[in-house]
Design a protein around this motif. Structure first.
Motif, short mmCIF file in Angstrom:
data_model
loop_
_atom_site.label_atom_id
_atom_site.label_comp_id
_atom_site.label_asym_id
_atom_site.label_seq_id
_atom_site.Cartn_x
_atom_site.Cartn_y
_atom_site.Cartn_z
N VAL A 1 54.90 62.20 36.61
CA VAL A 1 54.01 63.06 37.20
C VAL A 1 54.61 63.63 38.33
O VAL A 1 55.06 63.25 39.43
CB VAL A 1 52.50 62.22 37.66
N TRP A 2 54.52 65.21 38.09
CA TRP A 2 55.30 65.94 39.07
C TRP A 2 54.27 67.08 39.57
O TRP A 2 53.48 67.45 38.84
CB TRP A 2 56.48 66.72 38.35
N ASN A 3 54.55 67.38 40.88
CA ASN A 3 53.80 68.33 41.69
C ASN A 3 52.47 67.70 42.01
O ASN A 3 51.25 68.47 41.88
CB ASN A 3 53.61 69.71 40.73
N ARG A 4 52.32 66.58 41.97
CA ARG A 4 50.96 65.84 42.54
C ARG A 4 50.78 66.25 43.99
O ARG A 4 49.53 66.17 44.39
CB ARG A 4 51.21 64.22 42.44
N ASN B 1 47.33 68.03 45.26
CA ASN B 1 47.09 69.23 44.59
C ASN B 1 46.06 68.59 43.50
O ASN B 1 45.84 67.42 43.24
CB ASN B 1 48.42 69.49 43.82
N GLU C 1 44.37 68.05 40.08
CA GLU C 1 45.12 67.20 38.77
C GLU C 1 45.56 68.41 37.84
O GLU C 1 46.61 68.18 37.21
CB GLU C 1 44.07 66.33 38.14
N TRP D 1 49.24 69.34 38.00
CA TRP D 1 50.16 68.49 37.75
C TRP D 1 50.91 68.59 36.55
O TRP D 1 50.63 69.09 35.44
CB TRP D 1 49.57 66.90 37.87
#
Length: 562
Positions: free
Chosen positions: A243-246, A263, A265, A268
Motif C-alpha cells: 500500500v503506497w501513498n497512504r 490521504n 483511500e 492509495w
C-alpha cells in the motif's frame, strides 16, 4: 591610509538530489575567488550537506542567521539565491533578517540581491521545487504500480540490486530477509496468542534481538497505528500487499518540521506482491480480530492511541538510570516508561512516585530553594559580567559603524567637491549613488543599535522571585488563571531527574531549573497574560529580552536535589 576590507561570509549547500559532497567545496572555492576579486576578506564559511532547501531547519543556516545578528561579518556571498533556500517564504525571511542587520547579500549568479530578486527568483525557485516534487511523486507511483519499493525499507526485507543486460542498476527490487522474517512471524504469533506488545518487546530486548531502529524494541514499534498502517502488526506487505501513498507529508510553517496526514483511500496505490509474503492470511486475520476486540469500549480509539490528560510536570521527568521519560502508569503514579515498555534489558528502574508527592516536592523546591540569596548572587554576578561583555561588544560594533558612516559622508563630499572643481558628473555618478546607499543603510542600522548601558540587578531579586512563585502556586487552586499559572511554573523547570534512592524504596529527585525562566520571573517578566502586582519593581531591572540570550551563553541550569 588604506581602508579596512569588508568582512565576507560564505554559505554553500547541496541538496540530497545532487548527491555530490564535493559540491560544497566547489561552491566555497568559487565564492572565495569572487570575494577576493571584490576586495572582500572571507572571515567565515557556513555549509549544509545533503539537506533540502525547502526548510530553514539546517545547522549551517541557523548558525549563519545567528552570527548575522551578532555582527560577525559585513556581507554574505553565495553561489546562487536558491542555495540559501528554495522556499519563497523562507528566502523572504532571510532577506528581511539581513536587511534588518544592515548586511547585503551577493551571489555569483544574480549579483547584489534586491527585492526584485526575492520576488522573481523566489517564485521561480518555489515553482521549481513544486515541479520536482510532482515529478518525484509520479516516478514513485510508477515504481509502486510495478510492485517495487517506492521509498523506505520495511523490517523483514532487504534490497536486491539487479543489473540489466547493459549493466544498468535496477532499483527498488526487494527480497525477504530470513532472520528478520522469523522475528516478524514470532511477533504475529505471540500477539495472536494473547501476549501484549509490551511483553513481546520486553522479550525481544532481553534476547538482544536487533530492532528496526537499531536500538531497542518498544510497544509502539509493534502495535503502531492501525489506521495509518504503521507498526509491525499493521504492515500489509507481510501478507503480500503493498500500500503506497497512504500518508502525505507537509511542513508546519511555524516549526519547519514535516508532519504526516492521512490521504483518502481513493488515492492509495495498492499492488499485490505475493513473492514478499511473510505472514499467512489466517494469522493476519487472527491478529486483526484481536486488535478489533481491544478497542476502547464505546469508541473507535484503540487502547494504545488514548491520550491521558497532561499533568503539571508531564514531559519534564526523566529516569536517572536510562535517561528515558517518566509517564503515568496508574491513575495517580508515575514510572519509568522504558523499564515498563522495553524491559529490564533496557532499564531496571521499576520504582514509582505518587503524582501528589512529586508535585509537592517540586513546588516546594521552586518556591524555597532554587532562588535562595546565595544562588541569586552567583546568578547576578555571572549574568551581569556576560551581559556587560555583550554590551561592550555591541558598543565596539556601533563605533565601527559610526566610523564607516563618517567615511561614507567624507568620500561623498569629496566627489561633490570634484564635480564643483570641473570633473564631469557622469564619471563619478555610480560611485556617488553607491556611497549614498551605504550612508542610508548605516544610518538605518544605527537607529536600531542604541548606545549600550551597564546592567545592574535589583537587590530584592530573590524576594521578588519567591513572592511571584508563591502567587503562581496559590493560583493553581482557583479556576481563574489556573492554566496560565501551570504554564508559567512549567516554564521554570528544565528537567526533573528521578533516581532510585540508595536506601529504601523511594526515588531521589534532582530539579534542574531553567535559568532563563528563573531570571525572567525574578526580573518581573512573567508573560503577557500574567497580571503584575501594583508594587511590581520590574522597571528597575527590565532585562527580559536579553535573558534568554545570556542564559544560553554557557550557563548551567540551576540544580537542586530534593
Amino acid at each position: 591610509m588604506s581602508q579596512p576590507k569588508l568582512r565576507a561570509a560564505i554559505y554553500a549547500r547541496y541538496s540530497s538530489d545532487l548527491q555530490r559532497d564535493a559540491s560544497v567545496e566547489d561552491q566555497i572555492r568559487s565564492c572565495t575567488e569572487y570575494a577576493k576579486a571584490q576586495g572582500l576578506e572571507v572571515v567565515a564559511t557556513y555549509s549544509d550537506r545533503a539537506i533540502s532547501g525547502a526548510s530553514l531547519m539546517r545547522s549551517g543556516m541557523q548558525a549563519l542567521l545567528r552570527d548575522a545578528r551578532s555582527g560577525a561579518f559585513d556581507v554574505l556571498v553565495s553561489e546562487a539565491l536558491d542555495r540559501l533556500s528554495r522556499n519563497q517564504a523562507d528566502i523572504a525571511h532571510i532577506y528581511q533578517e539581513f536587511c534588518f542587520n544592515g548586511l547585503p547579500i551577493e551571489t555569483l549568479s544574480e549579483g547584489l540581491i534586491s527585492e526584485i530578486h526575492i520576488g522573481l527568483k523566489g517564485t521561480m525557485n518555489a515553482l521549481q521545487l513544486k515541479d520536482i516534487a510532482m515529478k518525484t511523486h509520479r516516478g514513485l507511483k510508477g515504481r509502486a504500480l510495478e510492485g517495487k519499493s517506492a521509498g523506505g525499507k520495511a523490517y523483514g526485507y532487504r534490497m536486491k540490486p539487479q543489473l540489466t543486460s547493459s549493466g544498468e542498476v535496477i532499483r527498488g527490487e526487494r527480497e525477504i530477509q530470513p532472520e528478520e522474517a522469523d522475528v516478524v512471524r514470532r511477533i504475529f504469533a505471540n500477539y495472536a496468542r494473547g501476549l501484549s506488545p509490551k511483553k513481546i518487546a520486553e522479550a525481544l530486548n532481553k534476547e538482544r534481538v536487533p530492532a528496526p531502529s537499531g536500538r531497542h524494541w518498544g510497544a509502539s514499534t509493534i502495535h503502531g497505528n492501525r489506521q495509518r498502517g504503521t507498526g509491525i502488526l499493521n504492515n500489509e506487505l507481510y501478507i503480500g500487499r503493498q500500500v503506497w501513498n497512504r500518508l502525505r507529508y507537509v511542513k508546519d510553517p511555524q516549526t519547519g518540521k514535516r508532519i504526516s496526514r492521512l490521504n483518502p483511500e481513493s488515492e492509495w496505490t495498492i499492488t499485490e506482491v505475493p513473492e514478499l509474503r511473510i505472514i499467512d492470511p489466517e494469522l493476519w486475520e487472527a491478529v486483526r480480530s484481536r486488535q478489533g476486540a481491544l478497542k476502547t469500549k464505546g469508541t473507535s480509539t484503540p487502547v494504545w492511541d488514548r491520550r491521558r490528560p497532561k499533568t503539571l510536570f508531564s514531559g519534564l521527568m526523566a529516569c536517572g538510570c536510562c535517561g528515558g521519560g517518566f509517564a503515568k502508569i496508574s491513575k495517580d503514579s508515575f514510572g519509568c516508561s522504558p523499564a515498563r515498555n522495553k524491559g529490564t534489558a533496557v532499564c531496571s528502574n521499576k520504582r514509582t512516585i505518587k503524582q501528589a508527592d512529586l508535585e509537592a516536592r517540586v513546588l516546594d523546591a521552586l518556591a524555597n530553594h532554587l532562588m535562595d540569596p546565595d544562588a541569586v548572587q552567583v546568578f547576578c554576578e555571572e549574568y551581569t559580567a556576560e551581559r556587560n561583555r555583550l554590551k561592550a561588544a555591541a558598543a565596539g560594533n556601533r563605533k565601527e559603524k559610526e566610523q564607516a558612516l563618517a567615511r561614507a559622508k567624507r568620500d561623498h563630499q569629496k566627489l561633490v567637491d570634484a564635480i564643483i572643481a570641473g570633473i564631469p558628473a557622469d564619471q563619478v555618478k555610480d560611485r556617488m549613488i553607491e556611497l549614498d546607499a551605504r550612508r542610508q543603510l548605516l544610518e538605518r542600522e544605527l537607529e536600531h543599535t542604541p548606545a549600550p548601558d551597564t546592567v545592574v540587578f535589583h537587590p530584592s531579586m530573590a524576594e521578588a522571585y519567591r513572592e511571584r512563585v508563591s502567587r503562581l502556586i496559590r493560583t493553581l487552586g482557583s479556576a481563574e488563571g489556573m492554566e496560565e499559572a501551570k504554564e508559567a511554573l512549567r516554564a521554570l523547570v528544565e528537567r526533573i531527574v528521578l533516581t532510585p534512592a540508595p536506601e529504601g524504596t523511594g526515588l531521589d529527585l534532582t530539579l534542574e531549573g531553567d535559568l532563563a525562566g528563573l531570571l525572567q520571573l525574578a526580573a518581573g517578566a512573567e508573560g503577557a497574560n500574567t497580571k503584575k502586582a501594583p508594587d511590581d519593581r520590574s522597571e528597575a531591572f527590565d532585562i527580559s529580552e536579553e535573558i534568554v540570550l545570556v542564559a544560553g551563553a554557557g550557563f548551567e541550569p540551576a540544580t537542586f536535589r530534593l
